[in-house]
Motif scaffolding. Structure first.
Motif, PDB file in Angstrom:
ATOM      1  N   ASP A 228      15.450  55.744  -6.760  1.00  0.00           N
ATOM      2  CA  ASP A 228      15.429  57.023  -7.471  1.00  0.00           C
ATOM      3  C   ASP A 228      16.750  57.767  -7.286  1.00  0.00           C
ATOM      4  O   ASP A 228      17.239  58.424  -8.214  1.00  0.00           O
ATOM      5  CB  ASP A 228      14.270  57.896  -6.978  1.00  0.00           C
TER       6      ASP A 228
ATOM      7  N   HIS B 177       0.898  55.667  -3.747  1.00  0.00           N
ATOM      8  CA  HIS B 177       1.884  55.203  -2.767  1.00  0.00           C
ATOM      9  C   HIS B 177       1.216  55.025  -1.390  1.00  0.00           C
ATOM     10  O   HIS B 177       0.047  54.682  -1.308  1.00  0.00           O
ATOM     11  CB  HIS B 177       3.071  56.161  -2.710  1.00  0.00           C
TER      12      HIS B 177
ATOM     13  N   ARG C 248      11.971  52.820  -2.763  1.00  0.00           N
ATOM     14  CA  ARG C 248      11.792  53.648  -3.964  1.00  0.00           C
ATOM     15  C   ARG C 248      12.683  54.880  -3.918  1.00  0.00           C
ATOM     16  O   ARG C 248      13.252  55.295  -4.935  1.00  0.00           O
ATOM     17  CB  ARG C 248      10.320  54.062  -4.078  1.00  0.00           C
TER      18      ARG C 248
END
Length: 277
Positions: free
Chosen positions: A84, A247, A80
């Protein structure tokens, strides 16, 4: 004293091959022998080489082991985080070549820490626990089916349940044998320490040791964040939103749930805290 410039290499890992950025060749077979040969040549040509790859479940393990053997720096970053970072560069398209280039630029911009070499015993424990979890879920599914089946089908379900119980027992025996080896002594010591807490059983302790190896190295806030149990703020200007957990490592949260239920009823330190909440 002059600082040696680090040469970052982006590595997009797939099952069969690696896509490379910042070095030649641009593709490489994801096989241990090929990786060791290439890393040896890379270290000779670029002593300051630092590889950056994403965590891919199992596919990056061969690269991680080979880097440890040849003594080449490697950082394994969160998928992730890499995605990003790509969006921050305006890179919305996604291909293996683009991903490798993004990882190379991420290394130069963020300079991530070197990921420690893998612990082979810890990986064996993770694999065995994953197998046990799958067998337990399968057992639950077949047990639920058997209650709704006709007589002949229910007999087949019961046979399947007995097979799953035998396989689960074999896996648990393999886990016990692994934890009694000399290589697993540090892990066994952590398990015994965790079991001293009222509410934490042997299975919960094994999951925590396997999937939260940072225990004992981080403070309580950092550990809560790694487990996905630290509330994340949602504030902006004068707006104060609700903080929610997100998360983190799902196996750890699942294992801690039953332990928390027991602790809320029987742990003399946590029971008053739970009642206040």
């Amino acid at each position: 004293m002059t600082n040696i410039a680090i040469h970052y290499v982006g590595v997009d890992v797939a099952k069969d091959c690696l896509e490379l950025a910042g070095v030649k060749p641009t593709q490489l077979s994801n096989r241990p022998a090929a990786l060791r040969t290439w890393l040896g040549k890379l270290k000779a040509a670029q002593p300051s080489a630092h590889l950056i790859c994403e965590a891919t479940g199992r596919y990056h393990h061969a690269l991680q082991v080979a880097c440890a053997q040849v003594d080449v720096a490697l950082s394994v970053v969160n998928l992730r985080q890499a995605r990003d970072f790509a969006r921050s560069l305006g890179r919305l398209a996604k291909t293996d070549r683009l991903d490798a280039e993004v990882l190379r630029r991420l290394g130069g911009s963020l300079r991530p820490k070197v990921t420690p070499p893998p612990c082979l015993v810890l990986r064996q424990l993770q694999d065995l626990l994953a197998m046990r979890h799958a067998l337990v879920e399968d057992h639950t599914a077949w047990a639920n089916r058997s209650a709704l089946m006709c007589k002949s089908a229910a007999i087949l379900c019961r046979r399947r349940l007995k097979t799953l119980e035998r396989e689960t027992a074999r896996v648990e025996s393999a886990i016990d044998e692994l934890m009694h080896t000399a290589e697993a002594a540090p892990l066994e010591a952590k398990v015994q320490s965790l079991c001293l807490v009222c509410g934490v059983g042997i299975r919960t302790a094994l999951v925590l040791v396997a999937w939260l190896s940072e225990l004992g190295e981080c403070n309580r806030r950092q550990i809560a964040a790694l487990a996905g149990l630290a509330p994340l703020n949602r504030d902006s200007g004068s707006f104060r939103g609700q903080a929610h957990i997100a998360h983190g490592r799902a196996p750890v949260r699942k294992a801690l749930y039953q332990a928390a239920v027991v602790a809320a009823r029987h742990n003399e330190c946590l029971m008053p805290f739970y009642q206040r909440l």
